[in-house]
Every structure is written in C-alpha cells, then in structure tokens.
Design an enzyme around this catalytic site. Structure first.
Site, PDB file in Angstrom:
ATOM      1  N   HIS A  70       0.826  -1.211   0.000  1.00  0.00           N
ATOM      2  CA  HIS A  70       0.000   0.000   0.000  1.00  0.00           C
ATOM      3  C   HIS A  70       0.860   1.261   0.000  1.00  0.00           C
ATOM      4  CE1 HIS A  70      -4.161  -1.716   1.319  1.00  0.00           C
ATOM      5  NE2 HIS A  70      -3.590  -2.449   0.397  1.00  0.00           N
ATOM      6  N   GLY A  76       4.797   6.204  -4.396  1.00  0.00           N
ATOM      7  CA  GLY A  76       6.054   5.485  -4.221  1.00  0.00           C
ATOM      8  C   GLY A  76       6.288   5.076  -2.777  1.00  0.00           C
ATOM      9  N   PRO A 166      -5.176  -0.977  -5.859  1.00  0.00           N
ATOM     10  CA  PRO A 166      -6.151  -1.744  -6.645  1.00  0.00           C
ATOM     11  C   PRO A 166      -7.347  -2.209  -5.821  1.00  0.00           C
ATOM     12  CG  PRO A 166      -4.000  -2.860  -6.565  1.00  0.00           C
ATOM     13  CD  PRO A 166      -3.851  -1.581  -5.832  1.00  0.00           C
ATOM     14  N   THR A 197      -1.005 -15.584  -0.127  1.00  0.00           N
ATOM     15  CA  THR A 197      -0.777 -16.882   0.499  1.00  0.00           C
ATOM     16  C   THR A 197      -0.717 -16.775   2.020  1.00  0.00           C
ATOM     17  OG1 THR A 197       0.698 -18.787   0.612  1.00  0.00           O
ATOM     18  CG2 THR A 197       1.763 -16.672   0.277  1.00  0.00           C
ATOM     19  N   SER A 250      -3.653 -22.364   3.475  1.00  0.00           N
ATOM     20  CA  SER A 250      -2.475 -22.438   4.371  1.00  0.00           C
ATOM     21  C   SER A 250      -2.031 -21.023   4.719  1.00  0.00           C
ATOM     22  CB  SER A 250      -1.336 -23.204   3.691  1.00  0.00           C
ATOM     23  OG  SER A 250      -0.801 -22.418   2.645  1.00  0.00           O
ATOM     24  N   ASP A 255       3.638 -19.977   0.764  1.00  0.00           N
ATOM     25  CA  ASP A 255       3.864 -21.086  -0.170  1.00  0.00           C
ATOM     26  C   ASP A 255       3.011 -20.885  -1.427  1.00  0.00           C
ATOM     27  OD1 ASP A 255       1.277 -21.622   0.607  1.00  0.00           O
ATOM     28  OD2 ASP A 255       1.782 -23.379   1.818  1.00  0.00           O
TER      29      ASP A 255
HETATM   30  C1  HEM Z   1      -3.495  -7.234  -7.271  1.00  0.00           C
HETATM   31  C2  HEM Z   1      -4.238  -6.409  -6.592  1.00  0.00           C
HETATM   32  C3  HEM Z   1      -4.580  -6.604  -5.138  1.00  0.00           C
HETATM   33  C4  HEM Z   1      -5.801  -6.421  -4.594  1.00  0.00           C
HETATM   34  C5  HEM Z   1      -7.058  -5.973  -5.304  1.00  0.00           C
HETATM   35  C6  HEM Z   1      -5.690  -6.742  -3.187  1.00  0.00           C
HETATM   36  C7  HEM Z   1      -6.744  -6.649  -2.277  1.00  0.00           C
HETATM   37  C8  HEM Z   1      -6.695  -7.134  -0.980  1.00  0.00           C
HETATM   38  C9  HEM Z   1      -7.811  -7.162  -0.070  1.00  0.00           C
HETATM   39  C10 HEM Z   1      -9.216  -6.630  -0.377  1.00  0.00           C
HETATM   40  C11 HEM Z   1      -7.400  -7.754   1.083  1.00  0.00           C
HETATM   41  C12 HEM Z   1      -8.228  -8.053   2.334  1.00  0.00           C
HETATM   42  C13 HEM Z   1      -8.273  -6.844   3.258  1.00  0.00           C
HETATM   43  C14 HEM Z   1      -9.270  -7.056   4.379  1.00  0.00           C
HETATM   44  O1  HEM Z   1     -10.452  -6.853   4.123  1.00  0.00           O
HETATM   45  O2  HEM Z   1      -8.884  -7.430   5.499  1.00  0.00           O
HETATM   46  C15 HEM Z   1      -5.994  -8.088   0.902  1.00  0.00           C
HETATM   47  C16 HEM Z   1      -5.217  -8.704   1.856  1.00  0.00           C
HETATM   48  C17 HEM Z   1      -3.854  -8.874   1.719  1.00  0.00           C
HETATM   49  N1  HEM Z   1      -3.083  -8.442   0.659  1.00  0.00           N
HETATM   50 FE1  HEM Z   1      -3.749  -7.857  -1.143  1.00  0.00          FE
HETATM   51  N2  HEM Z   1      -4.421  -7.115  -2.918  1.00  0.00           N
HETATM   52  C18 HEM Z   1      -3.683  -7.049  -4.073  1.00  0.00           C
HETATM   53  C19 HEM Z   1      -2.326  -7.288  -4.198  1.00  0.00           C
HETATM   54  C20 HEM Z   1      -1.478  -7.503  -3.147  1.00  0.00           C
HETATM   55  C21 HEM Z   1      -0.037  -7.404  -3.204  1.00  0.00           C
HETATM   56  C22 HEM Z   1       0.757  -7.025  -4.460  1.00  0.00           C
HETATM   57  C23 HEM Z   1       0.423  -7.699  -1.960  1.00  0.00           C
HETATM   58  C24 HEM Z   1       1.836  -7.704  -1.446  1.00  0.00           C
HETATM   59  C25 HEM Z   1       2.899  -7.845  -2.204  1.00  0.00           C
HETATM   60  C26 HEM Z   1      -0.727  -8.002  -1.129  1.00  0.00           C
HETATM   61  C27 HEM Z   1      -0.686  -8.423   0.179  1.00  0.00           C
HETATM   62  C28 HEM Z   1      -1.791  -8.747   0.937  1.00  0.00           C
HETATM   63  C29 HEM Z   1      -1.717  -9.446   2.210  1.00  0.00           C
HETATM   64  C30 HEM Z   1      -0.452 -10.006   2.841  1.00  0.00           C
HETATM   65  C31 HEM Z   1      -3.016  -9.512   2.707  1.00  0.00           C
HETATM   66  C32 HEM Z   1      -3.465 -10.084   4.065  1.00  0.00           C
HETATM   67  C33 HEM Z   1      -3.469  -8.929   5.076  1.00  0.00           C
HETATM   68  C34 HEM Z   1      -3.694  -9.321   6.524  1.00  0.00           C
HETATM   69  O3  HEM Z   1      -3.796 -10.490   6.854  1.00  0.00           O
HETATM   70  O4  HEM Z   1      -3.756  -8.386   7.351  1.00  0.00           O
HETATM   71  N3  HEM Z   1      -1.861  -7.836  -1.883  1.00  0.00           N
HETATM   72  N4  HEM Z   1      -5.610  -7.698  -0.359  1.00  0.00           N
END
Ligand code: HEM
Ligand SMILES: *[C@@H]1O[C@H](CO)[C@@H](O)[C@H](O)[C@H]1NC(C)=O
Ligand SMILES: *[C@@H]1O[C@H](CO)[C@@H](O)[C@H](O)[C@H]1NC(C)=O
Ligand SMILES: *[C@@H]1O[C@H](CO)[C@@H](O)[C@H](O)[C@H]1NC(C)=O
Ligand SMILES: *[C@@H]1O[C@H](CO)[C@@H](O)[C@H](O)[C@H]1NC(C)=O
Length: 329
Positions: A70, A76, A166, A197, A250, A255
């Site tokens: 984020h 950046g 996004p 993952t 998982s 993984d």
């Molecule tokens: C491709 C577009 C992406 C979208 C639309 C997206 C969207 C989301 C959403 C909606 C959540 C759940 C948030 C919640 O309601 O608690 C989430 C969780 C997460 N995202 Fe993404 N994400 C994207 C890409 C990424 C990228 C590139 C990364 C890191 C390199 C990432 C890492 C994570 C992680 C680790 C979680 C779990 C967070 C937690 O457990 O607190 N995401 N993402």
C-alpha cells in the site's frame, strides 16, 4: 594546440556533464550497504523485532507485507501510508486500508528501537521495506538483500490511495494498467499477488461475489467453485462483512497454496479469480504450481522492483523521526 585554459574548460564541462548525468541517474539508485557505516546493527535489530512480533501473532506478518504494498502503490515507497491526519484525509483513512491494514504499531515499535540505536538516520520507508522482507522469510518465504536509501515523504492523501490501490473488484485489464502505471509487468502482478498466500481478509470484499454479483440481488459469481460458495456463505453470512476469512487454505505459511486454490476456483476476490482469465497469466500460474522455486525466487525479485517505485533519494524528502508525522508537522 590546447592551452591549459582550454584543458581546464574541457575538464569543467566534462565535470558538469557528469554532474547533470548523475543527478538524473545516480539519485535513484539504492544500495544494500547504505547504512553499513551509519547504522551497522540495523538489519539485526529489525529482524529480531519482526521475529518477536510473529512469535506473538503469526498473522501480523501478512499485515506488515501488505503495508509495504500500500505504501509503494501511492506516491512510491515513501512511508506515506504511516502518516496520521487530524482530518482523517491520509492514505490510511481510505477504504483499501481503513479498518483492514495492520502492522502500523509494529513499524512504530521497530522505529523506536532503531532511533535508540542510530538516531535520525534510518527512514521509515526503509524500515517498512526491511520489515516486509523479514516477515516473508519468517513465514517460510524467500529472503534477499534489500536495496536501501529511501527517504520519507511529506504528503499522504486519502484520494490518492482510493485512486491507486487496486480494488478487489478489479478485472484483469484494470489490474494490468494499475501495475503498469508504477512500472510493474503482468508477471509482477501475477507473482506479487501470491502474497495472498498469508493472512486473512474481512468478508466485506467478498460479499458482492456471494450475494449481489454484478449488482443483481441474490446473484452469486458463477466462477467460484460451488463447494467454496457454500463454505464462504457459512463464514460470511449477509451483513457480516466484518467476519474474517483465510486468504488461502495455508494462510500461516508463505507457499504456492494460493495458486493451487486459485486453479480450483477458490480465489477470494474478483481480482484473484481474474488472473485465470488471461492465457499468459494462466500459464504462469501453472508454472508456479509445478515449480514452487520459480515462485519463490521471482517473488523476491518482484519485491525488489515494487520497493523501487518512485523513490525519494539523496536530499529529497527527509528521515522522519516519528513515522506518524513529518518532522515539522
Ligand atoms: C493485485 C491487486 C490486489 C488487490 C485488489 C488486493 C486486495 C486485498 C484485499 C481486499 C485484502 C483483504 C483486506 C481485508 O479486508 O482485510 C488483501 C489482503 C492482503 N493483501 Fe492484497 N491485494 C492485491 C495485491 C497484493 C499485493 C501485491 C500484496 C503484497 C505484495 C498483497 C498483500 C496482501 C496481504 C499479505 C493480505 C493479508 C493482510 C492481513 O492479513 O492483514 N496484496 N488484499
Ligand atoms: C488465517 O485466517 C483466519 C480466519 O479464517 C484468521 O483468524 C487467522 O488469523 C489467519 N492466520 C494467519 C496466520 O494469518
Ligand atoms: C447490489 O449492487 C447494486 C449495484 O452496485 C447496489 O445498488 C445495491 O445496493 C447492492 N445491494 C446490496 C444488498 O448490497
Ligand atoms: C530502480 O529504479 C531506478 C530508477 O528508475 C532504475 O534505474 C533501476 O534500474 C531500478 N532498479 C530495479 C532493481 O528495478
Ligand atoms: C508520534 O507522533 C504521533 C502523532 O503525532 C503521536 O501520537 C505519538 O505519540 C508520537 N510518538 C512518539 C514516540 O513520540
């Protein structure tokens, strides 16, 4: 014949040329040894703190990784995601982060440890980057050398976060354009989304796919596996958007399970499922599930590229003393 004056002029213009070239090029370069004389204990101290957090709550690793994403996608990697705003108009106040981002207090704790050891030296943006790397390694993912030398920004905008992070409802084309905007490729998109993952989601970003697909009351996204629809409806009853669900089966381990689930039509968001809709992306996913090492090494490389988005370096920005606010704000 060149006079001494000519030679001096030539020397000066070569110097001037190199200076201009260097302000254009050298400025953006990070270095793995950036703090090796000014804060030699940095990496050891950060790693110990991250290990401590994850021992207490494994899920925080996911929060710390997402924070880096984020941060980098808005203005950046400049720690703009950490800034507080008295009027609730900072990045952290925008929907993609509000109520779901976690790890900010842990970053502040790491910063306190680093400030005690090396006052005023290490930027919050670099701390976020090192912490994300260590969080991944601590949950079973790859590790790598982190290029350092980012500086902290002055601005954090809710509107920019809304426009640039996004959305879980994005389709393939929207995601590709969003990543291209920050210089990341389709492969980076597919690989970096593998971060799903680890960690968990609220039910809110999945509700539309379960109960109101394409805005039709009662409609469910037909691309989700029927057995997974049943599971999700149990975990996420209507109007229970605050319930928590695992990102993959998982979710404590870094993984390839995210991609295995995705191929079984068990991706959580439209933005996950849509990665199956493009032949190149689908082929990459098939390669990942047959060759996990391909995922792990490419994830590390893609993280280095993500950590390189629109940086403040040299004398741009500042080294914040308190990650929650700019030094004179
Ligand atoms: C491709 C577009 C992406 C979208 C639309 C997206 C969207 C989301 C959403 C909606 C959540 C759940 C948030 C919640 O309601 O608690 C989430 C969780 C997460 N995202 Fe993404 N994400 C994207 C890409 C990424 C990228 C590139 C990364 C890191 C390199 C990432 C890492 C994570 C992680 C680790 C979680 C779990 C967070 C937690 O457990 O607190 N995401 N993402
Ligand atoms: C896995 O997901 C569950 C929600 O089903 C959540 O409670 C748990 O904290 C997650 N585990 C990790 C390590 O993130
Ligand atoms: C379903 O989606 C439509 C269109 O986005 C929206 O106007 C409506 O409020 C939604 N209904 C529910 C119950 O969320
Ligand atoms: C980081 O960005 C700079 C400036 O845009 C570029 O010269 C450099 O090659 C990039 N490094 C990586 C690893 O992407
Ligand atoms: C950092 O700044 C925030 C926001 O102004 C403040 O609430 C917090 O107490 C400060 N932390 C430290 C360690 O001074």
């Amino acid at each position: 014949m060149a006079t001494p004056l000519d030679r001096t002029r030539k020397g000066l213009s070569t110097f001037g040329f190199l200076l201009v070239l260097c302000t254009a090029i050298c400025r953006a370069q990070l270095s793995e040894t950036f703090y090796s004389t000014t804060c030699p204990q940095l990496l050891t101290l950060v790693q110990a703190k991250v290990a401590e957090f994850i021992a207490a709550d494994r899920g925080v690793a996911a929060g710390l990784l997402r924070l880096h994403f984020h941060d980098c996608f808005v203005r950046g990697c400049d720690a703009s995601v950490l800034l507080d705003s008295p009027s609730n108009t900072a990045e952290k106040d925008a929907v993609p982060s509000l109520g779901s981002v976690r790890g900010i207090s842990e970053i502040n704790q790491v910063k306190a440890v680093i400030e005690a050891a090396c006052p005023g030296v290490v930027s919050c943006a670099d701390i976020i980057t090192i912490v994300a790397r260590d969080a991944i390694a601590a949950t079973g993912g790859p590790t790598w050398s982190v290029p350092l030398g980012r500086r902290d920004g002055f601005i954090s905008s809710k509107a920019e976060a809304l426009a640039n992070v996004p959305s879980p409802n994005d389709n393939f084309g929207q995601l590709v354009r969003n990543f291209a905007r920050v210089g990341l490729s389709v492969q980076d998109l597919v690989i970096l989304t593998g971060a799903h993952t680890i960690g968990r989601s609220h039910c809110a970003p999945v509700m539309r796919r379960l109960y109101n697909f394409t805005g039709v009351a009662g409609a469910t996204d037909p691309s989700i596996s029927p057995s997974f629809v049943t599971t999700l409806m149990q975990l996420c009853p209507q109007n229970q958007g605050k319930n928590l669900i695992a990102m993959d089966t998982s979710n404590g381990t870094f993984d390839i399970t995210y991609y295995v689930d995705l191929l079984a039509n068990k991706g959580l968001f439209t933005s996950d499922a849509t990665l199956l809709s493009n032949p190149f992306s689908l082929q990459l996913i098939n390669t990942i599930v047959t060759t996990p090492s391909f995922f792990l090494s490419n994830f590390a490389a893609a993280m280095v590229r993500m950590g390189n988005i629109s940086l403040l370096t040299g004398s741009a920005g500042e080294v914040r003393l308190n990650c929650s606010r700019t030094n004179n704000g």
